[in-house]
Design a protein around this motif. Structure first.
Motif, short mmCIF file in Angstrom:
data_model
loop_
_atom_site.label_atom_id
_atom_site.label_comp_id
_atom_site.label_asym_id
_atom_site.label_seq_id
_atom_site.Cartn_x
_atom_site.Cartn_y
_atom_site.Cartn_z
N GLN A 207 1.44 57.19 -47.55
CA GLN A 207 1.44 58.36 -48.43
C GLN A 207 0.23 59.24 -48.40
O GLN A 207 -0.93 58.94 -47.71
CB GLN A 207 1.36 57.86 -50.08
CG GLN A 207 2.89 57.01 -50.15
CD GLN A 207 2.89 56.57 -51.79
OE1 GLN A 207 1.85 56.77 -52.43
NE2 GLN A 207 3.80 55.69 -51.85
N MET A 209 -0.76 62.18 -51.04
CA MET A 209 -1.08 62.14 -52.08
C MET A 209 -0.92 61.36 -53.30
O MET A 209 0.01 61.25 -53.88
CB MET A 209 -0.33 63.49 -52.78
CG MET A 209 -0.58 64.77 -51.74
SD MET A 209 -0.03 66.29 -52.59
CE MET A 209 1.49 65.97 -52.71
N PRO A 210 -1.95 60.64 -53.46
CA PRO A 210 -3.20 60.48 -52.66
C PRO A 210 -3.28 59.65 -51.56
O PRO A 210 -2.10 59.04 -51.27
CB PRO A 210 -4.17 59.82 -53.90
CG PRO A 210 -3.48 58.81 -54.25
CD PRO A 210 -2.03 59.51 -54.58
N VAL A 211 -4.23 59.80 -50.72
CA VAL A 211 -4.49 58.93 -49.54
C VAL A 211 -4.96 57.43 -50.16
O VAL A 211 -6.06 57.59 -50.65
CB VAL A 211 -5.35 59.69 -48.50
CG1 VAL A 211 -5.54 58.50 -47.30
CG2 VAL A 211 -4.40 60.80 -47.92
N TRP A 212 -4.40 56.53 -50.11
CA TRP A 212 -4.74 55.41 -50.66
C TRP A 212 -5.91 54.73 -49.91
O TRP A 212 -6.88 54.02 -50.41
CB TRP A 212 -3.89 54.33 -51.00
CG TRP A 212 -2.63 54.78 -51.71
CD1 TRP A 212 -1.34 55.29 -51.78
CD2 TRP A 212 -2.87 54.88 -53.51
NE1 TRP A 212 -0.85 55.80 -53.05
CE2 TRP A 212 -1.80 55.33 -53.99
CE3 TRP A 212 -4.10 54.45 -54.08
CZ2 TRP A 212 -1.49 55.37 -55.30
CZ3 TRP A 212 -3.83 54.45 -55.46
CH2 TRP A 212 -2.43 55.12 -56.02
#
Lengths: 295, 662
Positions: A207, A209-212
């Motif tokens: 992912q 949004m966000p970048v975890w």
């Protein structure tokens, strides 16, 4: 046993009860077993069954959504299916489970080392702590001819002994050893791809949004990924051991999975895939849940 | 993006510990921050004007207010921003008072922490999205569960405002506990005389529907749109045909002990519980009715009775009546399920409930009632002789953490005093002894009442516990201590009356689960706030009244009933319900349809919806949030592995932005 399996597959395909049967066929090395999809009666002869049938085939069910399928399944594979059914990923009516009585499968990695004669092939670690050779659910059961009461003589022993050994280590020891393990992770995500429980449409690792966590191969990103993977399996992992088998750098992923599995079993008496009507573990709340860890 | 930062001194509440000017100076240099200033009281009118002016003059498009907890003034500043022309949800509060100035002493460190808190808020506000409030329609009807005095009062209030209201009552008549009482403290009005006019009022009102012999089967939906399944148990008497003439129960040959009279008297198998019952329609007790027992007996060899059916001129008796389940919609629900009595048989010192002449307050009420089973005589249930020496024991079950409940049942001191008075009025030679721990008579004219009972009616009050009760020579011997004089007391009593505490009905748990409202360790329903929202529950649209929330006397029950009906009416008066947009939102592309959120949601606010997935070329299920029900609690986001659910205003992106700012 194999003939019985092949006949069952033929019958299912002939009577159009299923569109295809997912099972195992012999690999070109003549020894190991690889997955195969049987779509016609004629092909059914390819099906095999022996201790080389290591893989958990449930993952393939997801690729055949809403089609009626037959699947060759061991006890551990069926546990995975039970979890998938409880998580709405699989419709029980869509699968015909050809349950296989199983006396344990081989340790694939060690088998490769020990050569082709198969004489000193030991059974896989996951089988050493497995107590059930008969699947919990099936539509037909193909019985093991060999006389063997249970998968392993060790099954009665404390199955979490290796976990307890790890727990006994000091914090700094644990931290160091896991950092060393995760350092080697190349973020190939084979553990995720092979896992029957990893079915998210878009994995948190992908992912934006966000970048975890960092997608680069540094220790932070590696650590985050491996911890996230383990946490996302909490209360769901059925210990099929596929992640560890698939890992090209040999990270002992089962140790992490089993630590969580043990804690959940000891604290909440919950085991994934052992009850067909169980609710997802992390989504349930019970007034009697222990809460002495809240200080 | 132009962010404005407004730092409040809060008098000296903040500025004494936090160097607000420094916070303003440092935060003004943050990226995207266009303007930063301080003011003495940002929440004051001049403070708000300052914000509005800055928004207009500096062209700010989102703001951070650094002040107290958002629970206090978030609304104020949202409104303020809205008035200045920016979306109210582009406002973040940095709590530098409760989270900083109030809990720290060192000004330097507190200032640094305040700067960090503001940095986080700035990071978050930069990811805020403009949100709009949503609206849901309202079904303009109220459901009241329970037809006791609380439920009746609520129904009267709502019907007065000309809104339709439905009472669901389990028994065959409304009236509840109060219908069983004789007199009411402290004014000694006859309970029936003040209750029955209210019962008649609701039964005559065109706005009130009463379902007796009925229970709630299932509740779904949400505020403004509750869908309720009601089970109408078979009464065996047609409520529309029956005229209440009473011929049926006059002829009925079966006599069984009457629960309404605490088993002190008898009733028929077809019966009305009390003469003023509303509706005045009998019910057949199928367990004791000869017709039903003959029918159920194997082979049917017994001759069926059927007398009531024969005698009824109106054809109202219907032995074949079945339970009926109806489904109705309501906008609001008022829970008025009342209480039950503590069972004193757990106490060995009071004879484990085995002595006939050791009774509870409710038995005494029925005996004192002139329409009761003894015709108003206070008797010994064992031999029917009039009781002379009566011992009252208070706090039975109440204030007992070991065997009973930890709380005070609040009404027992008063009803015991009333009983002592009634005893004397019914029998001049009688003597009341009251064992008490403390007298709790906190109510208007309550203390005076207790004093009157002691002074004018000669009730002997003994401060102490009773250690043992036993039967001897036809008397009940009560042994106890008078802790004020230090003396051991032994009383030869004719009758012992236990002031058993009020406890929640055991079925409340099931109802609470249906309604999704919380209950406490004593199974009493929990109000939304013990002080500021005493009749609301955390589930919007569901209100509480009466003793199902905590033990209450009649005045308090009536007061909460009216309070609950005002709250319900307030809801119904809206054209549509405004909902905060800070609720869960599902990203369908990420959702795997695993249903974990459906299980985890405490409000039943998530449904599954089938969608056509073009990528996978098949239909699949995804979660869908029911906007009217979601409270934005966030349980679903926690269990969602895919991070497919976000809480608007607290989205994953916002939280990550904050973490990264740190």
């Amino acid at each position: 046993m194999i003939e019985e399996l092949r006949n069952k597959a033929r019958e299912l395909l002939k009577t159009k009860q299923v569109e295809a049967v997912i099972g195992y066929q012999r690999a070109s090395d003549g020894l190991s077993a690889i997955p195969c999809v049987i779509r016609s009666e004629e092909e059914a002869g390819r099906l095999i069954w022996d201790a080389a049938c290591v893989y958990n085939l449930c993952g393939y069910l997801k690729d055949f959504r809403a089609k009626k399928l037959g699947i060759v399944a061991k006890a551990c594979d069926v546990r995975a299916m039970i979890v998938l059914i409880s998580e709405n990923q699989l419709n029980r009516d869509d699968v015909f489970i050809i349950g296989m009585e199983c006396c344990g499968v081989v340790d694939e990695k060690r088998a490769r080392v020990s050569g082709r004669d198969g004489s000193d092939i030991s059974s896989a670690d996951k089988c050493k702590s497995c107590a059930s050779c008969v699947p919990l659910a099936y539509d037909c059961l193909i019985k093991e001819k060999r006389e063997k009461a249970k998968v392993s003589e060790d099954a009665d022993k404390d199955k979490y002994e290796p976990v307890r050994k790890l727990e006994a280590k000091s914090l700094s020891e644990k931290s160091k050893s896991w950092k060393d393990e995760f350092k080697r992770c190349i973020r190939c995500y084979a553990c995720r791809q092979v896992c029957p429980m990893c079915y998210c449409p878009r994995c948190v690792a992908d992912q934006f949004m966000p970048v975890w966590f960092s997608k680069a191969g540094g220790i932070e990103g590696n650590f985050s990924w491996n911890v996230a993977r383990a946490m996302h399996l909490a209360g769901r992992c059925i210990d099929c051991g596929e992640c560890e088998r698939a890992c090209p750098v040999g990270i002992p992923l089962r140790d992490i999975n089993r630590k969580i599995e043990k804690d959940i079993k000891e604290l909440f008496g919950y085991e994934a895939g052992m009850k067909t009507d169980a609710k997802p573990f992390l989504a349930c709340f019970d007034k009697n849940d222990p809460e002495d860890f809240i200080k | 993006m132009k962010i404005g930062v407004f730092i409040c001194h809060c008098g000296t509440n903040i500025s004494a510990t936090v160097d607000v000017e420094k916070v303003a100076q440092v935060t003004s240099k943050l990226a995207k921050v266009h303007f930063s200033t301080t003011y003495l009281y940002m929440c004051s009118n001049p403070g708000q004007e300052l914000i509005k002016k800055a928004i207009k003059e500096k062209g700010l498009d989102r703001i951070v207010v650094c002040s107290c907890s958002p629970s206090l003034h978030e609304k104020t500043f949202r409104k303020c921003a809205e008035e200045a022309g920016i979306n109210p949800y582009l406002v973040e509060i940095a709590n530098i008072r409760e989270h900083c100035s109030w809990v720290h002493r060192d000004k330097k460190e507190a200032t640094l922490k305040a700067i960090d808190i503001v940095r986080l808020a700035v990071a978050k506000v930069s990811r805020d999205k403009p949100l709009v409030k949503t609206y849901v329609p309202i079904e303009k009807r109220v459901l009241i569960i329970g037809g006791g005095i609380s439920g009746i009062q609520s129904a009267i209030d709502i019907a007065f405002a000309k809104y339709p209201v439905t009472i669901v009552e389990r028994e065959s008549s409304i009236g509840g506990r109060m219908a069983r009482f004789d007199k009411t403290f402290p004014t000694l009005d006859c309970a029936a005389c003040i209750l029955t006019p209210k019962m008649v009022t609701v039964s005559q009102s065109q706005y009130v529907t009463i379902y007796t012999c009925s229970e709630i089967e299932e509740v779904s939906g949400h505020v403004g749109d509750f869908k309720v399944k009601i089970r109408k148990r078979a009464r065996s008497v047609d409520i529309n045909k029956c005229t209440g003439c009473g011929a049926c129960y006059a002829k009925c040959p079966v006599k069984v002990s009457a629960k309404f009279d605490m088993n002190l008297g008898l009733r028929k198998a077809i019966y009305v519980p009390f003469p003023q019952a509303v509706p005045n329609v009998p019910v057949i007790d199928r367990q004791n009715c000869l017709w039903f027992s003959a029918k159920n007996a194997s082979g049917g060899t017994k001759k069926a009775c059927g007398l009531c059916k024969k005698i009824c001129n109106f054809g109202a008796i219907d032995y074949d009546m079945q339970d009926e389940i109806i489904e109705e919609k309501f906008g609001a629900i008022i829970v008025a399920t009342g209480f039950t009595q503590f069972d004193h048989s757990v106490y060995g010192e009071y004879g484990y409930g085995k002595y006939k002449d050791v009774v509870t307050g409710l038995h005494f009420e029925r005996m004192a009632s002139s329409s009761g089973p003894t015709g108003g005589k206070i008797i010994r249930p064992s031999d029917g002789k009039e009781a002379r020496d009566v011992v009252f024991i208070q706090c039975v079950g109440s204030r007992d953490e070991q065997k009973g409940v930890p709380y005070c049942s609040r009404i027992c001191c008063m009803y015991t005093a009333k009983h002592a008075l009634l005893l004397k009025e019914h029998n001049k030679d009688a003597q009341a002894y009251v064992f008490y721990i403390d007298i709790r008579a906190a109510g208007k004219n309550y203390e005076e009442f207790v004093k009157k009972v002691q002074d004018e009616y000669g009730a002997i009050y003994l401060r102490g516990r009773v250690s043992r009760i036993f039967e001897k020579g036809g008397k009940i011997i009560v042994r106890g201590a008078d802790t004020l004089s230090g003396a051991q007391i032994e009383i030869k009593a004719d009758l012992v009356v236990l002031a058993t505490g009020l406890i929640a009905r055991p079925e409340t748990v099931k109802l609470a689960q249906m309604l999704h409202i919380p209950y406490d360790q004593n199974r009493l329903f929990t109000e939304a706030h013990p002080k500021l929202a005493p009749v609301e529950t955390v589930t919007s649209g569901i209100f509480l009244t009466g003793a199902c929330q905590s033990p209450k006397d009649i005045p308090d029950s009536v007061a909460t009933a009216s309070a609950a009906s005002v709250k319900a009416l307030g809801l119904l008066l809206q054209d549509k319900l405004e909902k905060e947009p800070l609720i869960a939102k599902v990203d369908r592309n990420l959702c795997s349809g695993c249903r974990a959120c459906v299980v985890a949601c405490p409000f039943n606010a998530i449904d599954m919806k089938e969608i056509e997935d073009r990528a996978l070329k098949c239909k699949r299920d995804v979660a869908e949030v029911v906007e009217g029900v979601c409270t934005g609690c966030g349980n679903c986001t926690v269990v969602c592995r895919m991070s497919a659910i976000d809480i608007e205003g607290f989205s994953n992106r916002q939280i990550m932005e904050e973490i990264e700012a740190l």
